[in-house]
Design a protein around this motif. Structure first.
Motif, PDB file in Angstrom:
ATOM      1  N   SER A 155       3.496  -4.432  -0.123  1.00  0.00           N
ATOM      2  CA  SER A 155       3.242  -3.216  -0.568  1.00  0.00           C
ATOM      3  C   SER A 155       1.898  -3.189  -0.841  1.00  0.00           C
ATOM      4  O   SER A 155       1.254  -2.465  -1.782  1.00  0.00           O
ATOM      5  CB  SER A 155       4.016  -2.757  -1.982  1.00  0.00           C
ATOM      6  N   THR A 204      -5.871  -2.318  -1.243  1.00  0.00           N
ATOM      7  CA  THR A 204      -5.227  -1.065  -1.477  1.00  0.00           C
ATOM      8  C   THR A 204      -3.768  -1.215  -1.632  1.00  0.00           C
ATOM      9  O   THR A 204      -2.978  -1.945  -0.733  1.00  0.00           O
ATOM     10  CB  THR A 204      -5.286  -0.091  -0.052  1.00  0.00           C
ATOM     11  N   ASN A 205      -2.976  -0.701  -2.603  1.00  0.00           N
ATOM     12  CA  ASN A 205      -1.737  -0.819  -2.859  1.00  0.00           C
ATOM     13  C   ASN A 205      -0.919   0.485  -2.343  1.00  0.00           C
ATOM     14  O   ASN A 205      -1.483   1.635  -2.618  1.00  0.00           O
ATOM     15  CB  ASN A 205      -1.452  -1.016  -4.544  1.00  0.00           C
ATOM     16  N   ALA A 206       0.198   0.357  -1.936  1.00  0.00           N
ATOM     17  CA  ALA A 206       0.904   1.747  -1.373  1.00  0.00           C
ATOM     18  C   ALA A 206       2.586   1.365  -1.561  1.00  0.00           C
ATOM     19  O   ALA A 206       2.894   0.225  -0.888  1.00  0.00           O
ATOM     20  CB  ALA A 206       0.445   1.945   0.003  1.00  0.00           C
ATOM     21  N   ARG A 207       3.236   2.126  -2.150  1.00  0.00           N
ATOM     22  CA  ARG A 207       4.493   1.761  -2.364  1.00  0.00           C
ATOM     23  C   ARG A 207       5.445   2.061  -1.066  1.00  0.00           C
ATOM     24  O   ARG A 207       5.067   2.627   0.012  1.00  0.00           O
ATOM     25  CB  ARG A 207       5.295   2.972  -3.282  1.00  0.00           C
ATOM     26  N   THR A 208       6.153   0.897  -0.602  1.00  0.00           N
ATOM     27  CA  THR A 208       7.035   0.930   0.450  1.00  0.00           C
ATOM     28  C   THR A 208       8.386   1.471   0.238  1.00  0.00           C
ATOM     29  O   THR A 208       9.011   0.680  -1.043  1.00  0.00           O
ATOM     30  CB  THR A 208       6.995  -0.754   0.901  1.00  0.00           C
ATOM     31  N   GLY A 253       3.423   0.784   2.323  1.00  0.00           N
ATOM     32  CA  GLY A 253       3.162   2.260   2.440  1.00  0.00           C
ATOM     33  C   GLY A 253       4.060   2.816   3.422  1.00  0.00           C
ATOM     34  O   GLY A 253       4.164   3.745   3.614  1.00  0.00           O
ATOM     35  N   ARG A 257       7.569   3.859   5.247  1.00  0.00           N
ATOM     36  CA  ARG A 257       8.806   4.276   4.705  1.00  0.00           C
ATOM     37  C   ARG A 257       9.865   4.184   6.103  1.00  0.00           C
ATOM     38  O   ARG A 257       9.811   4.747   7.090  1.00  0.00           O
ATOM     39  CB  ARG A 257       8.837   5.868   4.612  1.00  0.00           C
ATOM     40  N   ASP A 296       5.914   4.368   9.565  1.00  0.00           N
ATOM     41  CA  ASP A 296       7.147   4.858   9.104  1.00  0.00           C
ATOM     42  C   ASP A 296       8.284   4.848  10.477  1.00  0.00           C
ATOM     43  O   ASP A 296       8.088   5.093  11.441  1.00  0.00           O
ATOM     44  CB  ASP A 296       7.353   6.261   8.998  1.00  0.00           C
TER      45      ASP A 296
END
Length: 282
Positions: free
Chosen positions: A191, A203-207, A224, A226, A242
């Motif tokens: 993430s 850079t942080n990004a919710r997975t 990041g 999905r 994704d």
């Protein structure tokens, strides 16, 4: 991999009874108001790694104790060790300090005779620790040995989730695991990502892995991404984008090769990207 319920694989009744009592005591100690998780971790690891020894402080201060043994004793106490995530720039020092002793207990238990391969005991032990570490954890969580987290407190886990051996759950930017997610051995879920220009630029990004997702052996899901419900990321694949619900994605980068036979009609609809005619006025 299909797992039988823990109770279907029987141990001697006397052993199960003893395990039940020991785990119940641990659960009660963790839940006590104002519990000192640092001291609890130190004492429990001392009992695990030095069975039969009675006094941690006496052994530590004894001049006959070799220096290397004294270093090992000191390292049982979370106050005396550091973990890699403590050095990350975005760490929430207060939140991490709260969970750090239990992360150390989790990792050290997994390296011990008790936790390294004892499935019956290990899964239940980790299940007791998880609610005190994660942002959320549902019922019937099954986690095997040598699973690592970044912060732990940015991880949300649904019901009936299974995480197999040697998995990395990098929750720096947050990870959500839906209900009935299965993550196979040696998979990596990220993430956070680094700039290709400046590696210090993170850079942080919710997975997000939605309900009934399966991530198979040695697969990687990048920050990041999905992964839609009932989707699968195949062995050794790297999901950079994704993954559509019910689709099976394989390769590097991972691409859809088929749709599961139990998929609803909408899973077969071809995605279209709307493009503006370059002649249209902006």
């Amino acid at each position: 991999m299909v797992l039988l319920p823990l109770r279907q694989v029987r141990l001697p009744k006397a052993t199960e009874k003893f395990y039940d009592g020991w785990l119940a005591d641990l659960e009660a100690q963790l839940a006590e108001p104002g519990a000192d998780w640092h001291r609890l971790t130190r004492d429990l690891l001392f009992q695990i790694y030095y069975p039969g020894m009675q006094d941690y402080d006496e052994l530590l201060q004894d001049p006959r104790t070799p220096d290397a043994s004294r270093v090992a004793l000191l390292s049982l106490d979370p106050w005396n060790i550091t973990l890699e995530p403590e050095y990350y720039a975005e760490v929430d020092a207060k939140r991490y300090a709260r969970v750090k002793p239990l992360l150390w207990l989790w990792q050290s238990f997994d390296r011990s005779l008790l936790g390294g391969g004892n499935v019956h005991l290990g899964i239940r032990f980790r299940r007791i620790l998880a609610p005190h570490i994660f942002a959320r954890v549902g019922k019937n969580f099954k986690c095997f040995q040598n699973v690592e987290f970044s912060f732990g407190y940015n991880l949300e886990v649904g019901d009936d989730v299974v995480v197999h051996r040697n998995v990395l759950l990098d929750d720096r930017g947050g990870i959500t695991l839906g209900n009935r997610v299965s993550i196979s051995d040696y998979a990596n879920i990220y993430s956070h990502t680094h700039s290709i220009v400046d590696q210090k630029d993170v850079t942080n990004a919710r997975t997000l892995l939605e309900d009934d997702v399966r991530i198979t052996y040695h697969a990687t899901v990048l920050a990041g991404v999905r992964v839609g419900r009932h989707a699968m990321v195949g062995a050794n694949a790297v999901a950079t984008k994704d993954v559509r619900p019910y689709h099976v994605n394989v390769g590097i980068p991972a691409k859809s090769i088929r749709v599961k036979p139990n998929a609803p009609p909408e899973a077969y609809v071809t995605e279209r990207v709307a493009r503006r005619d370059s002649r249209e006025p902006s």
